[in-house]
Design an enzyme around this catalytic site. Sequence first.
Site, PDB file in Angstrom:
ATOM      1  N   GLU A  37       0.821  -1.218   0.000  1.00 55.57           N
ATOM      2  CA  GLU A  37       0.000   0.000   0.000  1.00 55.57           C
ATOM      3  C   GLU A  37       0.855   1.269   0.000  1.00 55.57           C
ATOM      4  OE1 GLU A  37      -3.626   0.511   2.039  1.00 55.57           O
ATOM      5  OE2 GLU A  37      -4.031  -1.633   2.243  1.00 55.57           O
ATOM      6  N   HIS A  97      -1.592  -0.647  10.149  1.00 55.61           N
ATOM      7  CA  HIS A  97      -0.944  -1.923  10.452  1.00 55.61           C
ATOM      8  C   HIS A  97       0.354  -1.647  11.188  1.00 55.61           C
ATOM      9  CE1 HIS A  97      -2.974  -5.011   7.680  1.00 55.61           C
ATOM     10  NE2 HIS A  97      -3.653  -3.890   7.508  1.00 55.61           N
TER      11      HIS A  97
END
Length: 459
Positions: A62, A326
Amino acid sequence: MPMQNTRSTAEQAAAPPTSLRVLSLNCWGLKYLAKWRSERLSEIGNQIAAADPPPDIVGLQECWTQQDYNAIRDRTKHFLPHAKFYWSGIFGGGLAILSRWPIEESSMMRYPLNGRPAAFYRGDWFVGKGVACARIRMGPTKRDVAEVFCTHLHAPYETEPHDSYICHRTAQAWEITKLMRGAAERGHLAIGLGDFNMVPLSLAHRIIETHSPVRDVWRLLHPESSVGAAKETAEKLRGLPMPSAEFNMTVNGATCDSALNTWRWNEAHKKRLFKGENIVVDSTVDDPGAKRLDYIFFSGPGWSLKEANVGMTMRHPTLHCSLSDHYSVEATLTSSLSGSVDDAQAERYLPLDTYDEILATISKYDARERTQRRLRMGHFGFQLCLTIACLVGVWWSPHNYVSFILMLLSSLGLSVGVIEGLMGGLFVGSELRALREFEWEVRNTRQRAVSRQGALPAN
C-alpha cells in the site's frame, strides 16, 4: 553513520551475510483517502532508517504513489541502496522492495483471480494485485541468493467462511506458494512477506506451509499463538482469557486492529487526536479485535530463525497518530553456512478433505459467476431493446422535449448495457477461465496426494 552501513556493494558481495534482518509493513498509503498520508509515510522512512538493528530487506505494501516511495527511499538509500517500485494495474500495485544488496532480476506477477471490476468501491481489481518478485544477490554462491516475494492478497470483507472473495484469496495463496516453492527448489533463500489478509491456520495459510517448504516465522517461535481475533469464534473455542494489547503484540503477533493503533479508535478518540491531543492508551487494555494479517515466510538451506517481533508501533512525533493502520512484522534470520535442499524437494500434501473444500469453494464461486454472467448479458439485451424502442419512439414524438428525453434514455441505457455486456461477456469469461486453471491444479494435486497415500505402506 553506523560502520555496517558504510560498506561498499563490492565488499558486501565478497562477504556473504551470516545474519539477515527482514521487515514487512503495510503503509496504508491510499491516495486522497488515507489521512496524513505524506506525513506518515515520510516518518515511516525515518523510522526504518533509525531501526536498530537496521533491516537488510524491506517489503512495503500500500505504498501507492511514486512520491511516497521516493520519500521512504531518500531516507533509507544510505543503507538500502537498491530498491524497486512495482507498477501494476490501473492505479498501481502498491508494492516496493528495498535491499542492502543488488537486485539482479525483478518481475511483477499479477494474480489471475483478483476481485471484480463491478466492485469499484473496493478497488482490488483496479490496483492489479500480485506478487512483486526480486532476486537479490548477497554473495557468490547459489545459497547466497535470496528470492523475495512481496504481496498483498485480496482483502476480506466478511468473516470466513462467508467471505465472498475467499476463492480469490485461496487462488492467490496458491500462486505465491508456487513461486516460493520454485525458489526453494533452486537452492535459494525464499522469503515471502506482506499483508496476506489471512489469519493463522486458515485455508490460505495451510496451503502456503504445506505446498512449499517455507515456514511462518511467528508460529516457529509461538506455535500456540492466536488463530484470529479474540472476539472471533475460532479463537473463542480455544477458551483462553481475553488478551491485552501488549500480549497480542508480543505473543500473538497481532499487526492489525490493535487497541493501541490510533486508526482503530472510536470516533470520539479520533476527534481528540485530530485536534492535536496526544492520547495515551494503557498497553494492558483488553484487545478483542487485534489479529495477525502480516507475515514473513522463509525457507533456505542453512538458514534458521533467530527472532521475530511486531514493530513500527511508535506514533508520529507531531501528529501523535500511528504511522499506519498496520504494524510491521520483522524477523532476523541467521546462516550456518551449511544445509541441503532435500526438504525443499519433498512433496507434502494437505488432507484430502481440504482439497475437496477448495474444489467446493471453486464450484460455488463458479456457479455464482455464471449466474452473474447470465444476468449481466440479460441486462445488456434489455438495455439494447430499450434503446431501440426509444429511437423508434422518437419518430412519433409530438414534442421536441419528448424526443430529447427519449434520446437521453437511449444513450444512458445503451452506455449501461455496453458496460454490463463487457463485464459479463469479457471479464466474467476471463475469470471463469482462470477458475478452470485453478481447479485443474487442485484436482491434479489431489490426485497425486491419493497416489502418494496409496504408495505408502500400511501401518
